[in-house]
Enzyme design. Structure first.
Site, short mmCIF file in Angstrom:
data_model
loop_
_atom_site.label_atom_id
_atom_site.label_comp_id
_atom_site.label_asym_id
_atom_site.label_seq_id
_atom_site.Cartn_x
_atom_site.Cartn_y
_atom_site.Cartn_z
N SER A 1 0.85 -1.19 0.00
CA SER A 1 0.00 0.00 0.00
C SER A 1 0.89 1.24 0.00
O SER A 1 1.97 1.24 0.61
CB SER A 1 -0.90 0.00 1.25
OG SER A 1 -1.48 1.28 1.44
N ARG B 1 -23.21 -4.76 -45.10
CA ARG B 1 -22.01 -4.23 -44.44
C ARG B 1 -22.46 -3.18 -43.44
O ARG B 1 -23.11 -2.21 -43.80
CB ARG B 1 -21.06 -3.61 -45.47
CG ARG B 1 -19.79 -2.96 -44.92
CD ARG B 1 -18.77 -3.97 -44.44
NE ARG B 1 -18.65 -5.12 -45.34
CZ ARG B 1 -18.05 -5.08 -46.53
NH1 ARG B 1 -17.49 -4.00 -46.97
NH2 ARG B 1 -18.00 -6.17 -47.27
#
Length: 428
Positions: free
Chosen positions: A285, A322
């Site tokens: 930490s 498409r």
């Protein structure tokens, strides 16, 4: 500007998945698709074999700048157009044979499936390593008593072996689903009809014995192309039918969630006041030097949350033959899903391999409520009034000692471990 090195996604930073799904890897896969198409066309005598060999050599060595290609792709909405232009420019003697009859989606979809195949291979390898280690944990702790928890609260006795076996079962299903994927090549031409591949080139008559381009040749070319690139041959082009992508996304989602389950449980079991397991990671930490955070589990969980969100974008319904936007929207989420899942698998392999288990702490936690973990068992032997009186008393439960041993109320937990392990050992 620098490339994306995973600053905000440390779960895949520095992993195999990062390299397999990088811009360079994606670009290389597109060039491989172009080379595979040329080889396939030469095999069917649709382009000269000399041209195919030149394309193959150049595609293998051509160095392009992904960032430059991306900027130039803004003019065409996909990176294949500038890539083909560069490849043709590098092959002045064979430029007319480059990308002949293909459309951009043929190349990019095939490249995507090639990248995905390579990523999945690595993921499956990591899953196999995790499953091996979990099977050993399940066997070793088949009878290690601990408290099962439902809705965050102690419920009844179980074993850590069964918990590990549950993790193993989820990963077995995830691996099986990945193995079942048959990712297809893409080849359909302009609008999925293969018309350009069926049209004879030039105006002169072909030499005697030469193959004439027609519908049968076009269909055969799709199969030969798939063989050359090393992907499955689909029954038809899938430009607008995106099941392969949605199935891939679903499999990656299932895998990420299966990896997230042990990571989630380990986060909870490693809490200071629980202390039943610990990671091998430093888990440091920046503010609290006494802490040892479950860093590996946190990374895996972060991927498990993200992959389903990315997968939701895959295979959206597009327009006609498409898609205008839906197809383009798939590229980044697919890559993120692949590298997050790959990173999570590699990280989870490290997590499980180094997991430390504390059976004494598990037993102590199971006895924390003074026998109330056995309330379900007591309910089978006492009437309601006697049970309520026993549970409402302060301190540990007294009397009924023969009913208050957690190790004597495990149901079929050990046998369930045996069943899962037997299933695991039967798998190839």
């Amino acid at each position: 500007m620098g490339s994306d090195g995973g600053l905000l996604a440390p779960v895949w930073a520095g992993t195999r998945a990062e390299a397999i799904t990088s811009d360079v890897a994606w670009l290389r896969a597109m060039l491989e698709a172009e080379a595979a198409l040329a080889r396939a066309q030469a095999r069917l005598e649709l382009i000269p074999s000399e041209a195919a060999a030149a394309i193959d050599r150049t595609a293998a060595t051509l160095v392009l700048d992904p960032a430059d290609l991306a900027r130039r792709a803004r003019q065409s909405a996909n990176p294949v157009v500038p890539l083909v232009a560069d490849l043709r420019r590098a092959l002045p003697g064979a430029a007319s044979s480059v990308h002949r009859g293909a459309t951009s989606q043929d190349i990019l979809d095939s490249a995507a499936m090639l990248v995905a195949t390579r990523a999945i291979r690595g993921i499956v390898g990591d899953l196999s390593a995790i499953m091996r280690d979990l099977s050993e944990l399940a066997e070793r702790h088949r009878d290690t008593v601990m408290a099962a928890r439902t809705l965050g609260q102690q419920a009844v006795p179980t074993t850590f072996g069964l918990k590990a076996a549950g993790w193993l079962a989820g990963l077995m299903r995830a691996r099986a689903r990945l193995r079942e994927l048959r990712l297809p090549a893409q080849l359909g031409g302009a609008a999925g009809t293969l018309a350009a591949f069926a049209e004879p080139a030039g105006t002169s008559s072909p030499p005697s014995g030469a193959r004439v381009a027609d519908a049968g040749t076009a269909l055969l070319l799709a199969e030969v192309f798939a063989e050359e690139i090393g992907l499955a041959a689909p029954p038809m082009p899938w430009h607008a039918e995106r099941s392969p992508v949605t199935e891939l996304g679903a499999a990656l989602t299932g895998t990420a969630r299966a990896l997230g389950k042990p990571a989630t449980d380990i986060v909870l079991m490693a809490q200071t006041e629980v202390g039943e397991v610990a990671e091998s990671s430093a888990g440091s930490s920046s503010a609290m030097p006494q802490k040892r955070n479950p860093a590996l589990s946190v990374l895996v969980r972060s991927a498990a949350f993200q992959v389903p969100a990315y997968a939701q974008v895959l295979g959206q319904v597009g327009e006609h033959e498409r898609a205008a936007g839906a197809w383009q929207a798939e590229w980044l989420p697919l890559r993120e899903a692949l590298r997050l899942t790959g990173g999570a698998a590699e990280t989870a392999a490290e997590l499980v391999a180094g997991l430390r288990v504390f059976p004494d702490r598990m037993r102590a936690n199971a006895e924390l409520t003074g026998g109330r973990l056995l309330a379900e068992r007591l309910a089978a032997h006492l009437d309601r009034t006697a049970l309520e009186e026993a549970l409402s008393a302060d301190g540990p439960l007294e009397g009924h000692a023969e009913l208050l041993d957690p190790g004597a109320y495990l149901g079929a937990a050990p046998e369930l471990v045996d069943r899962i392990l037997a299933t695991y050992r039967e798998q190839p």
